[in-house]
Scaffold this active site. Structure first.
Site, PDB file in Angstrom:
ATOM      1  CG  ASP A  72     -47.954  27.768  13.446  1.00 55.84           C
ATOM      2  OD1 ASP A  72     -46.709  27.765  13.498  1.00 55.84           O
ATOM      3  OD2 ASP A  72     -48.650  28.690  13.912  1.00 55.84           O
ATOM      4  NE  ARG A 130     -48.679  46.226  -3.485  1.00 59.92           N
ATOM      5  CZ  ARG A 130     -49.291  46.204  -4.677  1.00 59.92           C
ATOM      6  NH1 ARG A 130     -49.605  45.059  -5.245  1.00 59.92           N
ATOM      7  NH2 ARG A 130     -49.592  47.327  -5.296  1.00 59.92           N
ATOM      8  CE1 TYR A 163     -49.772  34.295  19.363  1.00 61.86           C
ATOM      9  CE2 TYR A 163     -50.469  34.489  17.085  1.00 61.86           C
ATOM     10  CZ  TYR A 163     -50.023  35.068  18.256  1.00 61.86           C
ATOM     11  OH  TYR A 163     -49.834  36.421  18.301  1.00 61.86           O
ATOM     12  CE  LYS A 184     -43.216  34.728  17.962  1.00 62.78           C
ATOM     13  NZ  LYS A 184     -44.368  34.535  17.194  1.00 62.78           N
TER      14      LYS A 184
HETATM   15  C1  PLP Z   1     -47.250  29.310  16.969  1.00 61.16           C
HETATM   16  C2  PLP Z   1     -47.423  30.695  16.412  1.00 61.16           C
HETATM   17  N1  PLP Z   1     -47.979  30.851  15.212  1.00 61.16           N
HETATM   18  C3  PLP Z   1     -48.154  32.086  14.661  1.00 61.16           C
HETATM   19  C4  PLP Z   1     -47.787  33.234  15.332  1.00 61.16           C
HETATM   20  C5  PLP Z   1     -48.024  34.581  14.707  1.00 61.16           C
HETATM   21  O1  PLP Z   1     -46.847  35.109  14.227  1.00 61.16           O
HETATM   22  P1  PLP Z   1     -46.493  36.677  14.142  1.00 61.16           P
HETATM   23  O2  PLP Z   1     -46.490  37.199  15.528  1.00 61.16           O
HETATM   24  O3  PLP Z   1     -45.171  36.687  13.455  1.00 61.16           O
HETATM   25  O4  PLP Z   1     -47.578  37.319  13.315  1.00 61.16           O
HETATM   26  C6  PLP Z   1     -47.194  33.108  16.590  1.00 61.16           C
HETATM   27  C7  PLP Z   1     -46.804  34.315  17.350  1.00 61.16           C
HETATM   28  O5  PLP Z   1     -46.580  34.277  18.529  1.00 61.16           O
HETATM   29  C8  PLP Z   1     -47.012  31.808  17.147  1.00 61.16           C
HETATM   30  O6  PLP Z   1     -46.454  31.632  18.366  1.00 61.16           O
END
Ligand code: PLP
Length: 379
Positions: free
Chosen positions: A170, A46, A98, A195
């Site tokens: 982000d 971990r 998101y 992604k």
């Molecule tokens: C812009 C964005 N940030 C964060 C996330 C969250 O990521 P995860 O699904 O890997 O937890 C997503 C998921 O779709 C996203 O599109």
């Protein structure tokens, strides 16, 4: 190093025990010690794992940062950043981001006394009045999901510095190929590595990259104490994904551009959201801070109803109807009922996210096939 060389070589060294050119998947939970406290720097997986460490180093290199930390999902990476805060601390966040980030903020962290203020961050004058002595973090996402708004990272970084707040960006939609927020003054860059970084729709993962050593120690403490670490197999998959990020992104951008123009000229399509259009309200900023405009496109239908959107969404044959984005294959999504369903309708409409809005993650297939598929589905 130039981008293409960096993506292929970032973080990886031949394995010291065998010379294996690919980082081995260290599928172990613990490490044998010669005597109590006498170990090789690895005690428990971990806290330490060599495959994860290689990926963390790669992430730091490709985001032009000093330190990388990876997590079991994108939201776990976001969760770690918010855990830096205390009750009473305030976060200024973009009102178009998101849905899962919004859900984490409102449904999980508000009850622990963290205060979130949402604002349209495209206009910087909206941010200033919300800043006070409790402002500890500004959370920006650019391009935003799903409306493809662009936030001026350098300008928001100036504001965050003036009030001694951290700026976390982000960078999921752009990927490190198109944009590097740390170079523009951000303190932390966050990714859903699920992604574009992974790139093949086969892994859930998140990451943070930053420059400040004390902040890195705090986040590492949260990572090991809260335990949202990814397994070594998933780290291997993202390490492998990064090696082709640049060529995948080039094709995502080329296909994205052709599809954005096709949609714009379609008689049944309403507004098309893509920052590459010269009349996109933030095109100049996108051009300044990004190396290309990506493969994410959203569009409305002239018949702005959920029913009409559902008809189109059910008719595509190459575009698969699914949440997520950034993989080699093209995906189609209905934010109102899928990725952004956690945002109440009233709030959603207020923020410009209409019932018929459709989001495309344009993949790297032959673009003629993708256009034919949209033609037959939109009708
Ligand atoms: C812009 C964005 N940030 C964060 C996330 C969250 O990521 P995860 O699904 O890997 O937890 C997503 C998921 O779709 C996203 O599109």
């Amino acid at each position: 190093m130039k981008l293409a060389t960096k993506f292929i070589h970032a973080g990886v060294e031949p394995d010291p025990s065998t010379g294996a050119i690919m980082t081995p998947i260290y599928q172990t939970s613990t490490y044998v010690q010669a005597a109590p406290g006498n170990n090789k720097g690895y005690e428990y997986a971990r806290s330490q794992n060599p495959t994860r460490f290689a990926l963390e180093k790669a992430m730091a290199e490709i985001e032009n940062g000093k330190f990388g930390l990876v997590f079991s999902s994108g939201v776990a990476a976001t969760d770690a950043v918010i855990k830096l805060l205390q009750p009473g601390d305030e976060v200024i966040a973009a009102n178009d981001m998101y849905g899962g980030t919004y859900r984490l903020f409102t449904k999980v962290f508000e009850k622990f006394g963290i205060v979130f203020k949402y604002v349209n961050m495209q206009d910087l004058r909206n941010i200033q009045p919300l800043i006070n002595k409790n402002t500890k973090l500004i959370w920006a996402e650019t391009p935003t999901n799903p409306l493809m708004n662009i936030i001026d990272i350098a300008a928001v970084a100036d504001l965050s510095k003036q009030c001694n707040a951290l700026l976390c960006v982000d960078n999921t939609f752009a990927s490190p190929y198109l944009q590097n927020p740390l170079d523009l003054g951000a303190d932390i860059v966050m990714h859903s590595a699920t992604k574009y970084l992974g790139g093949h729709s086969d892994v859930i993962q998140g990451s943070l990259v930053l420059n400040d050593a004390a902040l890195r120690d705090q986040l590492y403490f949260i990572q090991k104490s809260c335990g949202a670490v990814p397994g070594p197999q998933d780290c291997f998959l993202v390490l492998r994904g990064i090696k082709t990020l640049h060529i995948r992104m080039q094709r995502h951008c080329e296909n994205g551009e052709k599809i954005a123009h096709f949609l714009r000229n379609h008689s049944r399509v309403g507004k098309v959201y893509w920052p590459g259009f010269e009349d996109h309200p933030n095109h100049a900023i996108a051009k300044k801070q990004m190396r290309g405009f990506g493969g994410m496109i959203s569009f409305e239908l002239k018949d702005d109803s959920t029913e009409e959107a559902k008809r189109v969404l059910s008719a595509t044959k190459v575009f698969a109807l699914a949440e997520s984005l950034g993989g080699v294959e093209s995906l189609i999504n209905h934010p109102a009922t899928m990725t952004h369903a956690s945002i109440p309708r009233e709030e959603r409409i207020k923020n410009g996210l209409s019932d018929s809005l459709i989001r495309l993650s344009v993949g790297i297939e032959d673009v003629d096939d993708l256009i034919d598929d949209l033609k037959q589905a939109i009708g």
